[in-house]
Design an enzyme around this catalytic site. Sequence first.
Site, mmCIF file in Angstrom:
data_model
loop_
_atom_site.group_PDB
_atom_site.id
_atom_site.type_symbol
_atom_site.label_atom_id
_atom_site.label_comp_id
_atom_site.label_asym_id
_atom_site.label_seq_id
_atom_site.Cartn_x
_atom_site.Cartn_y
_atom_site.Cartn_z
ATOM 1 N N SER A 74 0.848 -1.353 0.297
ATOM 2 C CA SER A 74 -0.097 0.127 -0.542
ATOM 3 C C SER A 74 1.291 1.041 -0.143
ATOM 4 C CB SER A 74 -1.010 -0.014 1.125
ATOM 5 O OG SER A 74 0.298 -0.019 2.655
ATOM 6 N N ASP A 75 0.348 2.330 -0.724
ATOM 7 C CA ASP A 75 1.048 3.358 -0.762
ATOM 8 C C ASP A 75 0.765 3.635 1.205
ATOM 9 O OD1 ASP A 75 2.236 5.788 -0.698
ATOM 10 O OD2 ASP A 75 1.061 6.453 -2.281
ATOM 11 N N TRP A 76 1.375 5.086 1.797
ATOM 12 C CA TRP A 76 1.663 5.242 3.218
ATOM 13 C C TRP A 76 0.015 5.469 3.127
ATOM 14 C CZ3 TRP A 76 5.831 2.559 1.274
ATOM 15 C CH2 TRP A 76 6.091 1.738 2.273
ATOM 16 N N ASN A 77 -1.308 4.213 4.012
ATOM 17 C CA ASN A 77 -1.983 4.546 5.064
ATOM 18 C C ASN A 77 -2.974 4.893 3.896
ATOM 19 O OD1 ASN A 77 -3.674 4.885 6.918
ATOM 20 N ND2 ASN A 77 -3.813 7.453 6.751
ATOM 21 N N ALA A 78 -3.157 4.323 2.361
ATOM 22 C CA ALA A 78 -3.751 3.974 1.216
ATOM 23 C C ALA A 78 -4.623 2.950 1.586
ATOM 24 C CB ALA A 78 -3.063 3.675 -0.024
#
Length: 759
Positions: free
Chosen positions: A281-285
């Site tokens: 995941s993108d950071w916190n996506a």
Amino acid sequence: MPLPGGTLDICSLSLASAKSSVVAMTFLRSATLALAALLPLSSAVPTARADNGGWDAAHTKAATALAKLSLQDKVKMVTGEGWEKGPCVGTTAEISSIGYPQLCLQDGPLGIRFAKGITAFPAGVHAASTWDIDLINARGNALGTEAKAMGIHVQLGPVGGPLGKIPHGGRNWEGFSPDPYLTGVAMAETITGMQNAGVQACAKHYIGNEQELNRETMSSTIADRVNHELYLWPFADSVKANVASVMCSYNRLNGTHACESDLALNGLLKGELDFRGYVVSDWNAQHTTVGSAKAGMDMSMPGDNFGDNKYLWGTALTNAVSGGQVDQSRVDDMVKRILASWYYLGQDAGYPKVGWSSWNGGVGGPDVQGDHKIVARDIARDGIVLLKNENNALPLKKPASLAIIGNDAINNPNGPNACVDRGCDVGTLAMGWGSGAAEFPYLISPLDAIQKQATADGTTIVTSTTDGTSEGAAAAGKANTAIVFINADSGEGYITVEGQAGDRANLDPWHNGNGLVEAVANVNKNTIVVIHSVGPLILERILALPNVVAVVWAGLPGQESGNGLVDILYGSKSPNGKLPYTIAKQASDYGTSVKSGDDDFSEGLYIDYRHFDKAGIEPRYEFGFGLSYTTFEYSDLTTTYSDKTGGSTTTAPGGAEGLYDTVATVTAKITNSGTVEGAEVAQLYIGLPSSAPSTPVRQLRGFSKINLAAGESGTVTFSLRRKDLSYWDTDAQKWVTPTGDFTVSVGASSRNLALKGTM
Ligand SMILES: *[C@@H]1O[C@H](CO)[C@@H](O)[C@H](O)[C@H]1NC(C)=O
């Protein structure tokens, strides 16, 4: 459109047309066998890779290791430890029973973030403007070499999304070009270079993340064909190049967050493209425990929500497995993919350990720069695009006096790293801001480098290093020649710079750059403008000034900025970069803009030059444009087409194997008809036959950079893959090669096509 000083040999060939697309045919007009070029010919095909036995072997090893793991171990391997819990921007826990390390994931695409002793390379968009696959590959390899030496297992780059359909897009500079073919080649070369050095590459941001505004909530609705032919294309090339990981993006795709999208992850990426690595995941996506797992996401980063201890996986995932909402086999698949990528890169044996931390300013880390300043300078220089050059204003020939004007000529007085993640526009611009930035080990400013040359030449330098117009004019009045430096910046939306939250508000130079150039040109008849920019600018006010005799597009050159610039300004090398995007006469000409709500991608296939061609809009400087100190003639187009089989439909990384077969070859002869050595980027554009549904009139499908001494000739060769001659048929859900006459054009830019034929 300004052309190089000499005349191009406009040679239009009408080649005999094939009877049908399956008839093999060989031309005819045999290439005049040319003298060998000084450098080997480049062809846009990725080179060999390190694969340690390939994906099958890696998955076999992964299955063996998997059998030794408990559910708790497995959940640890797929869940980040939390923001700032480990030395890298992302980590997962060590699993000692199988010799698996604390995995280190680190930004970013132009250098290692939060570290000292690293190289700050030119940005992706600047590498793209070299159109030099050897340099792009070498940059990837140097990036990967530095990452491995620091114990980084996964380097978060390269960037294939944003593709850059909106010229204002804040993060476009992290990627390469709004042309998917150029971006696809650059992705494949960068990944191959990185992975040959031993680090796992991560192709990001997948998919449809074209703007910063509302990036975590807005939805990109992308028609299936448009997705295949534009936004998915570079990711397909990445998977074909065996990228180890792919990062799902913040935005929604057709209403569903990318990291929760079954269609994007399980369907397109793992199904159609047969991606064998893992999705991080993108950071916190990530947004849900079960939805992301079922959609095909494999690793949650940073694990918690930036330090709040709220983990969507971890215990929550264990509970979802016990409760039957997520199959144990899905978690096994996540772990197998993560382990397989680790084995695929050979990271299970002798990999360096992380001995530094991101969270103390990178103090105490190793110096991993090696001789990478050489490739950094080569790209800084060869990515420069000469846009205008009247009366041979350039190269400079030991001028008696020179005025250097503008704050962009010097370093930030507080140092090039004064602002966190480069979030300010003070001093010369050499990278944009955000998580895709890195710390400069040093930054050679334009003035530093010019001063050195001036001392050698006996040139008197006068300076005005603010953006003040009256100071600038005063300095300009004291010298024969004035060089004015202006810039335009952008970055990631978590930092606002001068009122701009990521995306650019307009396509004008910052700090009243137009006014500064006007003030200088009013008093100096030899005004040269040097521009550092994240992307296209509207240059009409500058170009309207008769005293502006030259315009140098110096891009985002990284730490070797001034050195690369001096090489071009003084002609130790002839300019050889070309624009990787269109420069318009007005911003509205692009037909795309940042959306305040969702984006339905209604422009379809028609972005950048595809749109200008369709709408009949004259650009200021077209895609692929760039001048040289010499001139080139194009001749002797040949085309060979031999697609007899239709190609294997066996699925392999990148999609059906046959899509990547070479089915046609185009060659052309290039002659350096000028008086100095120079390199030319020859470009091949293909128009599909009229039997294909509505398609751009021409699309880039090959390029080749060739270095030639004055008077020398060489042959460029373009290899066309089946996919390059196909369109995506949404009903049939496959690539179709249409029958009929293909238009083949070869030339110096998308609108300067000296050679034309049909195939
Ligand atoms: C998104 O919606 C468009 C338009 O309805 C459709 O063509 C496309 O297949 C959908 N794409 C995805 C990824 O669901």
